[in-house]
Design a protein around this motif. Sequence first.
Motif, PDB file in Angstrom:
ATOM      1  N   VAL A  84      47.334  39.085  27.503  1.00  0.00           N
ATOM      2  CA  VAL A  84      46.721  38.148  28.448  1.00  0.00           C
ATOM      3  C   VAL A  84      46.993  38.611  29.885  1.00  0.00           C
ATOM      4  O   VAL A  84      46.120  38.559  30.742  1.00  0.00           O
ATOM      5  CB  VAL A  84      47.260  36.714  28.234  1.00  0.00           C
ATOM      6  CG1 VAL A  84      46.719  35.763  29.302  1.00  0.00           C
ATOM      7  CG2 VAL A  84      46.895  36.222  26.840  1.00  0.00           C
ATOM      8  N   GLY A  85      48.205  39.065  30.137  1.00  0.00           N
ATOM      9  CA  GLY A  85      48.571  39.497  31.493  1.00  0.00           C
ATOM     10  C   GLY A  85      49.046  40.938  31.506  1.00  0.00           C
ATOM     11  O   GLY A  85      49.358  41.512  30.462  1.00  0.00           O
ATOM     12  N   LEU A 139      53.011  31.784  26.202  1.00  0.00           N
ATOM     13  CA  LEU A 139      52.044  32.626  25.498  1.00  0.00           C
ATOM     14  C   LEU A 139      52.703  33.827  24.809  1.00  0.00           C
ATOM     15  O   LEU A 139      52.077  34.501  23.991  1.00  0.00           O
ATOM     16  CB  LEU A 139      50.967  33.134  26.464  1.00  0.00           C
ATOM     17  CG  LEU A 139      50.226  32.090  27.305  1.00  0.00           C
ATOM     18  CD1 LEU A 139      49.070  32.749  28.038  1.00  0.00           C
ATOM     19  CD2 LEU A 139      49.699  30.963  26.434  1.00  0.00           C
ATOM     20  N   PHE A 140      53.978  34.087  25.142  1.00  0.00           N
ATOM     21  CA  PHE A 140      54.636  35.306  24.662  1.00  0.00           C
ATOM     22  C   PHE A 140      54.627  35.409  23.137  1.00  0.00           C
ATOM     23  O   PHE A 140      55.048  34.491  22.431  1.00  0.00           O
ATOM     24  CB  PHE A 140      56.100  35.361  25.151  1.00  0.00           C
ATOM     25  CG  PHE A 140      56.824  36.599  24.683  1.00  0.00           C
ATOM     26  CD1 PHE A 140      56.758  37.784  25.408  1.00  0.00           C
ATOM     27  CD2 PHE A 140      57.561  36.589  23.504  1.00  0.00           C
ATOM     28  CE1 PHE A 140      57.410  38.921  24.973  1.00  0.00           C
ATOM     29  CE2 PHE A 140      58.217  37.734  23.058  1.00  0.00           C
ATOM     30  CZ  PHE A 140      58.136  38.898  23.797  1.00  0.00           C
ATOM     31  N   CYS A 170      51.814  42.256  32.415  1.00  0.00           N
ATOM     32  CA  CYS A 170      53.203  42.524  31.996  1.00  0.00           C
ATOM     33  C   CYS A 170      53.282  42.812  30.500  1.00  0.00           C
ATOM     34  O   CYS A 170      54.281  43.346  30.016  1.00  0.00           O
ATOM     35  CB  CYS A 170      54.117  41.351  32.348  1.00  0.00           C
ATOM     36  SG  CYS A 170      54.202  41.015  34.102  1.00  0.00           S
ATOM     37  N   MET A 171      52.236  42.426  29.766  1.00  0.00           N
ATOM     38  CA  MET A 171      52.192  42.746  28.337  1.00  0.00           C
ATOM     39  C   MET A 171      51.390  44.014  28.085  1.00  0.00           C
ATOM     40  O   MET A 171      51.551  44.679  27.061  1.00  0.00           O
ATOM     41  CB  MET A 171      51.582  41.581  27.552  1.00  0.00           C
ATOM     42  CG  MET A 171      51.678  41.698  26.053  1.00  0.00           C
ATOM     43  SD  MET A 171      53.378  41.804  25.429  1.00  0.00           S
ATOM     44  CE  MET A 171      53.761  40.074  25.111  1.00  0.00           C
ATOM     45  N   VAL A 187      57.294  36.015  36.153  1.00  0.00           N
ATOM     46  CA  VAL A 187      58.063  37.131  35.586  1.00  0.00           C
ATOM     47  C   VAL A 187      58.331  38.172  36.684  1.00  0.00           C
ATOM     48  O   VAL A 187      59.440  38.671  36.839  1.00  0.00           O
ATOM     49  CB  VAL A 187      57.306  37.778  34.400  1.00  0.00           C
ATOM     50  CG1 VAL A 187      57.941  39.104  33.982  1.00  0.00           C
ATOM     51  CG2 VAL A 187      57.281  36.825  33.201  1.00  0.00           C
ATOM     52  N   CYS A 224      57.261  42.058  29.604  1.00  0.00           N
ATOM     53  CA  CYS A 224      56.807  41.392  28.372  1.00  0.00           C
ATOM     54  C   CYS A 224      56.554  42.428  27.284  1.00  0.00           C
ATOM     55  O   CYS A 224      56.949  42.239  26.121  1.00  0.00           O
ATOM     56  CB  CYS A 224      55.543  40.586  28.648  1.00  0.00           C
ATOM     57  SG  CYS A 224      55.791  39.308  29.894  1.00  0.00           S
ATOM     58  N   CYS A 251      49.010  32.378  32.117  1.00  0.00           N
ATOM     59  CA  CYS A 251      49.849  33.589  32.216  1.00  0.00           C
ATOM     60  C   CYS A 251      51.000  33.376  33.201  1.00  0.00           C
ATOM     61  O   CYS A 251      50.790  32.896  34.315  1.00  0.00           O
ATOM     62  CB  CYS A 251      48.987  34.765  32.662  1.00  0.00           C
ATOM     63  SG  CYS A 251      49.926  36.266  32.940  1.00  0.00           S
ATOM     64  N   GLY A 252      52.198  33.754  32.777  1.00  0.00           N
ATOM     65  CA  GLY A 252      53.373  33.577  33.637  1.00  0.00           C
ATOM     66  C   GLY A 252      53.785  34.848  34.355  1.00  0.00           C
ATOM     67  O   GLY A 252      54.900  34.929  34.882  1.00  0.00           O
ATOM     68  N   CYS A 253      52.885  35.856  34.396  1.00  0.00           N
ATOM     69  CA  CYS A 253      53.272  37.145  35.009  1.00  0.00           C
ATOM     70  C   CYS A 253      53.755  36.985  36.453  1.00  0.00           C
ATOM     71  O   CYS A 253      54.648  37.707  36.895  1.00  0.00           O
ATOM     72  CB  CYS A 253      52.097  38.123  34.974  1.00  0.00           C
ATOM     73  SG  CYS A 253      51.842  38.877  33.358  1.00  0.00           S
ATOM     74  N   CYS A 272      57.655  32.469  28.818  1.00  0.00           N
ATOM     75  CA  CYS A 272      56.206  32.225  28.940  1.00  0.00           C
ATOM     76  C   CYS A 272      55.716  31.672  27.611  1.00  0.00           C
ATOM     77  O   CYS A 272      55.946  32.284  26.563  1.00  0.00           O
ATOM     78  CB  CYS A 272      55.475  33.524  29.285  1.00  0.00           C
ATOM     79  SG  CYS A 272      53.681  33.322  29.217  1.00  0.00           S
ATOM     80  N   CYS A 296      49.762  36.008  23.394  1.00  0.00           N
ATOM     81  CA  CYS A 296      49.803  37.247  24.183  1.00  0.00           C
ATOM     82  C   CYS A 296      50.681  38.277  23.491  1.00  0.00           C
ATOM     83  O   CYS A 296      51.876  38.046  23.259  1.00  0.00           O
ATOM     84  CB  CYS A 296      50.341  36.930  25.586  1.00  0.00           C
ATOM     85  SG  CYS A 296      50.414  38.373  26.665  1.00  0.00           S
TER      86      CYS A 296
HETATM   87  S1  SF4 Z   1      51.967  39.028  30.013  1.00  0.00           S
HETATM   88 FE1  SF4 Z   1      51.662  37.514  28.447  1.00  0.00          FE
HETATM   89  S2  SF4 Z   1      53.698  36.874  27.813  1.00  0.00           S
HETATM   90 FE2  SF4 Z   1      53.883  37.942  29.760  1.00  0.00          FE
HETATM   91  S3  SF4 Z   1      53.853  36.366  31.279  1.00  0.00           S
HETATM   92 FE3  SF4 Z   1      51.737  37.096  31.111  1.00  0.00          FE
HETATM   93  S4  SF4 Z   1      50.823  35.787  29.530  1.00  0.00           S
HETATM   94 FE4  SF4 Z   1      53.031  35.482  29.414  1.00  0.00          FE
END
Ligand code: SF4
Length: 361
Positions: free
Chosen positions: A338-339, A327-328, A341-342, A315, A349, A310-312, A325, A332
């Motif tokens: 996954v995180g 996974l976007f 922010c989604m 972000v 996200c 996860c790149g939250c 990210c 995710c």
């Molecule tokens: S919420 Fe999902 S898309 Fe956004 S940074 Fe986390 S893993 Fe990546």
Amino acid sequence: MFQFRDRVVAEKIIRRIAGMNVDLTLMHVCGTHQDTIVRYGLDVLLRKQGVRIRQGPGCPVCVTTTTEIEEAVVLARRGKTIATYGDMLRVPGASGSLIDARSEGAKVKVVYSITDAVKLAERTGDETVFVAIGFETTAPATAITLLGKPPENFSILSCHRYLPPALESLLSMGELKLDGIIEPGHVSTIIGTKPYERLSVKYMLPQVIAGFEPLDVLMAVYMIARQTQSSRAIVENEYARTVREEGNLKALRAMSEVFRPIDSKWRGFPVVPGSRMKLRSEFASYDAEERFREELGATIGAEFSEPSGCGCDRVLRGLIEPRECPLFGEACSPERPVGPCMVSLEGSCNIEYRYRRSSQI
Ligand code: SF4
């Protein structure tokens, strides 16, 4: 409201920005700003004029740490009724989310306000814990509720945070070279304009407090661009129709009566000095962390790793866009986040996915 969406005026502001020939990286710290920016495609328009805008740590659900989520999950599994906003349900803790706990039989209720949570406690007589998230915008309602002496079976898990310390932390890290910050109108309605001033002085950083309509955001960008052109770095108030220099004194008084600042982690950040609102000792009986200290045990203050891949964290520090990210959109999505922010409607996200899932922009 529609006067703030006037296309002709918007085009005029954009032409002015274009005429300045700028190359700017800006940040804002508000999910509502991000919604306006993406919904109306302002980021795309502005990028063509040399202005890039990133969302920083401005989504309350997103900055709440895995530890805090885990505390709520532990309390739910230990028989407390957890009252929380819908967005919080699917944010993963270390051992699952609140929705997982609910599927195991725990009492997890969605509420729309702290008032609903108090009514729930009164109606059921159950030991009820409200997960209190948000910045200076929502904290006054929590403070006023606690000053009103809610029932003894009610307590809060205070995840409330002060915004200015996080801005200072972000600027002091210096990972992203920022040319200006668009400050959130609603937080500023409470805290006023002064808490931002030292940041402008210390970091030579233009800041503009802005409302949430497209023209507000465009004007804020224009005002920051104008400051950079004249080598000024001050706090300007674009949202003067709501924000006063001194803020909302009644709300500030209530907050300082009930809360004291403590050092705290934010998701994606190291410990940010004086950034979390802890209940003062007079209100300890309403503080779920104190009241259930034994049951929470080692969860309080524990360090948990972020969801894998996860790149939250990046972000939230404005270092990457959601699409950067890996996974976007695939691994995710709002259906299978996954995180945080989604998960959150205020997360960048989630906003990117909702408005431009299939766009190549
Ligand atoms: S919420 Fe999902 S898309 Fe956004 S940074 Fe986390 S893993 Fe990546």
